[in-house]
Design a protein around this motif. Structure first.
Motif, PDB file in Angstrom:
ATOM      1  N   GLY A  65     -18.515 -18.912  19.413  1.00 55.23           N
ATOM      2  CA  GLY A  65     -19.876 -19.374  19.175  1.00 55.23           C
ATOM      3  C   GLY A  65     -20.808 -18.983  20.307  1.00 55.23           C
ATOM      4  N   ALA A  83     -17.321 -16.301  13.396  1.00 55.96           N
ATOM      5  CA  ALA A  83     -15.976 -16.704  13.006  1.00 55.96           C
ATOM      6  C   ALA A  83     -15.189 -15.528  12.478  1.00 55.96           C
ATOM      7  CB  ALA A  83     -16.059 -17.788  11.935  1.00 55.96           C
ATOM      8  N   GLN A  84     -13.884 -15.610  12.686  1.00 54.89           N
ATOM      9  CA  GLN A  84     -12.961 -14.693  12.030  1.00 54.89           C
ATOM     10  C   GLN A  84     -11.646 -15.429  11.876  1.00 54.89           C
ATOM     11  OE1 GLN A  84     -10.825 -11.144  13.604  1.00 54.89           O
ATOM     12  NE2 GLN A  84     -12.554 -10.005  12.754  1.00 54.89           N
ATOM     13  N   ARG A 102     -25.528 -25.267  10.793  1.00 50.51           N
ATOM     14  CA  ARG A 102     -24.467 -24.313  11.179  1.00 50.51           C
ATOM     15  C   ARG A 102     -25.067 -22.960  11.537  1.00 50.51           C
ATOM     16  NH1 ARG A 102     -22.684 -21.782   5.949  1.00 50.51           N
ATOM     17  NH2 ARG A 102     -24.122 -22.696   4.461  1.00 50.51           N
ATOM     18  N   ASP A 133      -9.318 -18.315  11.480  1.00 50.56           N
ATOM     19  CA  ASP A 133      -9.523 -19.743  11.751  1.00 50.56           C
ATOM     20  C   ASP A 133     -10.239 -19.989  13.065  1.00 50.56           C
ATOM     21  OD1 ASP A 133      -8.126 -20.313   9.459  1.00 50.56           O
ATOM     22  OD2 ASP A 133      -6.189 -20.363  10.508  1.00 50.56           O
ATOM     23  N   ASP A 134     -10.613 -18.933  13.742  1.00 49.95           N
ATOM     24  CA  ASP A 134     -11.210 -19.110  15.066  1.00 49.95           C
ATOM     25  C   ASP A 134     -12.681 -18.707  15.024  1.00 49.95           C
ATOM     26  OD1 ASP A 134     -11.413 -19.706  17.723  1.00 49.95           O
ATOM     27  OD2 ASP A 134      -9.887 -18.292  18.402  1.00 49.95           O
ATOM     28  N   GLU A 135     -13.406 -19.114  16.040  1.00 44.52           N
ATOM     29  CA  GLU A 135     -14.818 -18.782  16.099  1.00 44.52           C
ATOM     30  C   GLU A 135     -15.246 -18.631  17.550  1.00 44.52           C
ATOM     31  OE1 GLU A 135     -17.391 -21.392  13.928  1.00 44.52           O
ATOM     32  OE2 GLU A 135     -19.195 -20.350  14.624  1.00 44.52           O
TER      33      GLU A 135
END
Ligand SMILES: *Cc1c(COP(=O)(O)O)cnc(C)c1O
Length: 396
Positions: free
Chosen positions: A366, A359-360, A264, A362-364
């Motif tokens: 990348g 991430a912040q 990760r 529930d979203d990310e």
């Protein structure tokens, strides 16, 4: 002649630490957060994957892909890596200056007239060319100590390395020199992430080269080839050392490799909202009237720009995360500022944390998504965040 003063290098290159005035995470308006627990877990995942007979040479070039080389090197060594690789002698000296004494290999440039430093600091160098080897021999012959060297073979990448045909001539030349310790041989894959057939061809060429040298009496303590992609896809490429870079940092060298299940991301980049304003319809935002509000809009100003590693144009970050939701960039990216549209996100306030990468809620966002936005790859996303952005190290 000394090319580098260690103290200069530390002052210039060390990841910002709070001990330098004005340089702490509290004094700079954005921050790269490096999750050392995620890094440790990735290293252990690689350790398990390659098996006990293969050593791990952690690739920490380019300031550990932007994460900060000393901290990454220490964490990697504590979790299953036993060797390190960097791109040039300046990076190697930085590792040594940080008090790290693990075996260390320069994969690229080590100028002949700086070779004394490599010998003093027990830094291995790559020998990739016969003519350069002669210069290195001339420069090192009368210096104290021994020089550790790895032969770099170009097995089909067309970049740095001696051809398989030249390798034995090079080894024969080096054998006559007592002060050279020929401890390794390696090659690098051009497309291990996408073309197993070509990778196999490179591998076969390299294996033949190593076998040919063995017949001529050259046996190497370390034989290595695998980068992240080959480590995942090609067991045969492991020999007795693997050289992972990108997967240490939790990213996949190719979207469809199964590494995604085991690793990760280590890096996040955050800033805060500097100001919020409600603008009437058809208001200009930023330099050159590059954006006009469509209706009444809430615009937030963020203290990051192209001097921090965002791009100005034509392709740049498209969105950031505020209050766990996506806000689009509007107007131009400036040197130190951007503007985002937060009209659809309730209650955004000055000081709210903003994720530029990571991430912040529930979203990310990348590095792979950003890479698509900017027309590049995840490697470049990591390494293009400016050195002036402080790195802060966190544990979960
Ligand atoms: C950068 C580099 C690596 C690591 O590559 P990844 O794709 O990041 O794993 C390995 N070997 C050499 C010679 C390199 O230059």
């Amino acid at each position: 002649m000394k090319l580098y003063e260690t103290s200069d290098l530390i002052a210039e290159r060390a990841p910002a630490s709070a001990s330098r005035p004005g340089d702490g995470p509290h004094h700079f308006p954005s921050c790269v957060r490096v999750n050392l627990d995620a890094l440790a877990a990735n290293v252990r995942w690689i350790r398990a994957r390659i098996g006990a007979d293969v050593e791990m040479m952690a690739v920490v070039k380019a300031n550990a892909y932007g994460h900060g080389a000393p901290a990454v090197a220490r964490t990697a060594l504590a979790n299953g890596a036993s060797m390190l690789a960097v791109a040039n002698l300046a990076e190697a000296i930085e590792i040594r200056a940080a008090g790290i004494s693990a075996p260390l290999l320069v994969l690229g440039a080590a100028a002949p007239d700086a070779i004394g430093r490599a010998m003093e600091l027990n830094i291995g160098i790559s020998i990739y060319d016969y003519a350069v080897a002669r210069q290195i021999l001339a420069a090192s012959r009368h210096l104290p100590g021994r020089l550790k060297a790895h032969i770099k073979v170009d097995s089909g990448m067309g970049r740095l390395g001696v051809s398989p045909q030249e390798a034995s001539k090079l080894c024969r030349r080096l054998r006559t020199e007592r002060h050279i310790e020929l401890e390794g041989i390696f090659t690098h894959f051009a497309k291990a992430d996408e073309d197993p057939i070509y990778t196999d061809e490179q591998l076969t060429r390299f294996e033949r080269t190593v076998a040919g040298l063995a017949t001529a009496g050259f046996r190497f303590k370390y034989v290595h080839a695998a980068n992240s992609a080959a480590l995942i896809t090609c067991q045969r490429s492991l020999f007795n050392v693997a050289r992972p870079g990108l997967i240490l940092y939790g990213l996949n060298p190719a979207p469809d490799l199964d590494a995604a299940f085991g690793i990760r991301p280590v890096m996040a980049w955050t800033t805060q909202v500097l100001q919020i304003k409600m603008l009437p319809p058809d208001s200009p935002v930023g330099y050159g009237d590059s954006y006009r509000t469509k209706g009444v809009e809430m615009i937030a100003v963020l203290p990051v720009g192209y001097a921090d590693g965002l791009r100005r144009t034509p392709y740049t970050w498209r969105e950031v995360l505020v209050r766990g939701r996506r806000a689009p960039l509007v107007g131009r990216v400036n040197m130190e500022k951007i503007t985002i549209n937060v009209t659809d996100i309730p209650d955004v306030a000055i000081g709210d944390s903003v994720a530029l990468l990571g991430a912040q809620g529930d979203d990310e966002i990348g590095a792979d998504e950003i890479a698509k936005w900017i027309g590049s790859n995840n490697y470049e996303v990591l390494t293009s965040i400016a050195p002036r952005v402080p790195r802060s190290y966190i544990l979960e």
